[in-house]
Design a protein around this motif. Structure first.
Motif, mmCIF file in Angstrom:
data_model
loop_
_atom_site.group_PDB
_atom_site.id
_atom_site.type_symbol
_atom_site.label_atom_id
_atom_site.label_comp_id
_atom_site.label_asym_id
_atom_site.label_seq_id
_atom_site.Cartn_x
_atom_site.Cartn_y
_atom_site.Cartn_z
ATOM 1 N N UNK A 1 -8.689 -8.634 12.997
ATOM 2 C CA UNK A 1 -7.484 -8.970 13.778
ATOM 3 C C UNK A 1 -6.395 -9.568 12.882
ATOM 4 N N UNK A 2 -6.798 -10.394 11.910
ATOM 5 C CA UNK A 2 -5.825 -10.995 10.983
ATOM 6 C C UNK A 2 -5.276 -9.925 10.048
ATOM 7 N N UNK A 3 -6.167 -9.069 9.527
ATOM 8 C CA UNK A 3 -5.700 -7.973 8.648
ATOM 9 C C UNK A 3 -4.712 -7.079 9.386
ATOM 10 N N UNK A 4 -5.031 -6.741 10.626
ATOM 11 C CA UNK A 4 -4.143 -5.888 11.417
ATOM 12 C C UNK A 4 -2.786 -6.561 11.641
ATOM 13 N N UNK A 5 -2.804 -7.830 11.973
ATOM 14 C CA UNK A 5 -1.550 -8.565 12.228
ATOM 15 C C UNK A 5 -0.669 -8.611 10.989
ATOM 16 N N UNK A 6 -1.295 -8.717 9.814
ATOM 17 C CA UNK A 6 -0.536 -8.789 8.562
ATOM 18 C C UNK A 6 -0.267 -7.410 7.964
ATOM 19 N N UNK B 1 -2.529 -5.462 6.610
ATOM 20 C CA UNK B 1 -3.332 -5.336 5.394
ATOM 21 C C UNK B 1 -4.375 -4.239 5.543
ATOM 22 N N UNK B 2 -4.640 -3.589 4.412
ATOM 23 C CA UNK B 2 -5.702 -2.588 4.336
ATOM 24 C C UNK B 2 -6.757 -3.107 3.361
ATOM 25 N N UNK B 3 -7.983 -2.588 3.445
ATOM 26 C CA UNK B 3 -9.007 -3.008 2.479
ATOM 27 C C UNK B 3 -8.496 -2.820 1.050
ATOM 28 N N UNK B 4 -8.688 -3.834 0.228
ATOM 29 C CA UNK B 4 -8.257 -3.771 -1.163
ATOM 30 C C UNK B 4 -6.890 -4.375 -1.412
ATOM 31 N N UNK B 5 -6.108 -4.655 -0.340
ATOM 32 C CA UNK B 5 -4.793 -5.275 -0.530
ATOM 33 C C UNK B 5 -4.965 -6.695 -1.057
ATOM 34 N N UNK B 6 -4.007 -7.131 -1.854
ATOM 35 C CA UNK B 6 -4.025 -8.488 -2.397
ATOM 36 C C UNK B 6 -3.295 -9.434 -1.450
ATOM 37 N N UNK B 7 -3.787 -10.664 -1.381
ATOM 38 C CA UNK B 7 -3.118 -11.698 -0.601
ATOM 39 C C UNK B 7 -2.967 -12.936 -1.466
ATOM 40 N N UNK B 8 -2.015 -13.761 -1.110
ATOM 41 C CA UNK B 8 -1.780 -15.004 -1.835
ATOM 42 C C UNK B 8 -1.920 -16.145 -0.836
ATOM 43 N N UNK B 9 -2.603 -17.208 -1.233
ATOM 44 C CA UNK B 9 -2.750 -18.385 -0.393
ATOM 45 C C UNK B 9 -1.802 -19.453 -0.925
ATOM 46 N N UNK B 10 -0.912 -19.922 -0.080
ATOM 47 C CA UNK B 10 0.068 -20.919 -0.476
ATOM 48 C C UNK B 10 -0.169 -22.210 0.297
ATOM 49 N N UNK B 11 0.033 -23.344 -0.375
ATOM 50 C CA UNK B 11 -0.067 -24.648 0.279
ATOM 51 C C UNK B 11 1.353 -25.084 0.627
ATOM 52 N N UNK B 12 1.658 -25.106 1.905
ATOM 53 C CA UNK B 12 2.998 -25.495 2.383
ATOM 54 C C UNK B 12 2.868 -26.811 3.142
#
Length: 90
Positions: A4-9, A11-22
């Motif tokens: 559900x999170x991948x779909x909302x963003x 994203x497909x398998x293998x896509x890169x994501x970045x985690x940011x501290x805000x």
């Protein structure tokens, strides 16, 4: 990551994501893959240097660079072998 999170963003398998501290919140940001053409024009070429402008020209430039690198490596290996033979008295 849940589907559900991948779909909302988007994203497909293998896509890169970045985690940011805000400010204490962790934000997940998709990192889109970019074409090498996105970087065209970032740096000005040195005078007299050809700068590829099309995808085909970039691909050829990469191929040429790869061939040059392989030939240079083979030359270094041959030079090292000659040096080894001389050191061993052959």
């Amino acid at each position: 990551m849940p589907k559900a999170v991948r779909d909302r963003l988007g994203l497909k398998p293998g896509d890169d994501v970045e985690f940011l501290d805000r400010e204490g919140d962790i934000v997940l940001v998709p990192r889109r893959r970019r074409s090498i053409l996105d970087f065209a024009g970032v740096l000005a070429p040195a005078p007299g240097v050809f700068l590829p402008t099309t995808s085909a020209q970039w691909k050829q430039a990469v191929r040429d660079s790869w061939v040059d690198a392989v030939m240079e490596k083979e030359k270094r290996i041959a030079t090292q072998k000659r040096g080894t033979r001389r050191a061993s008295g052959r």
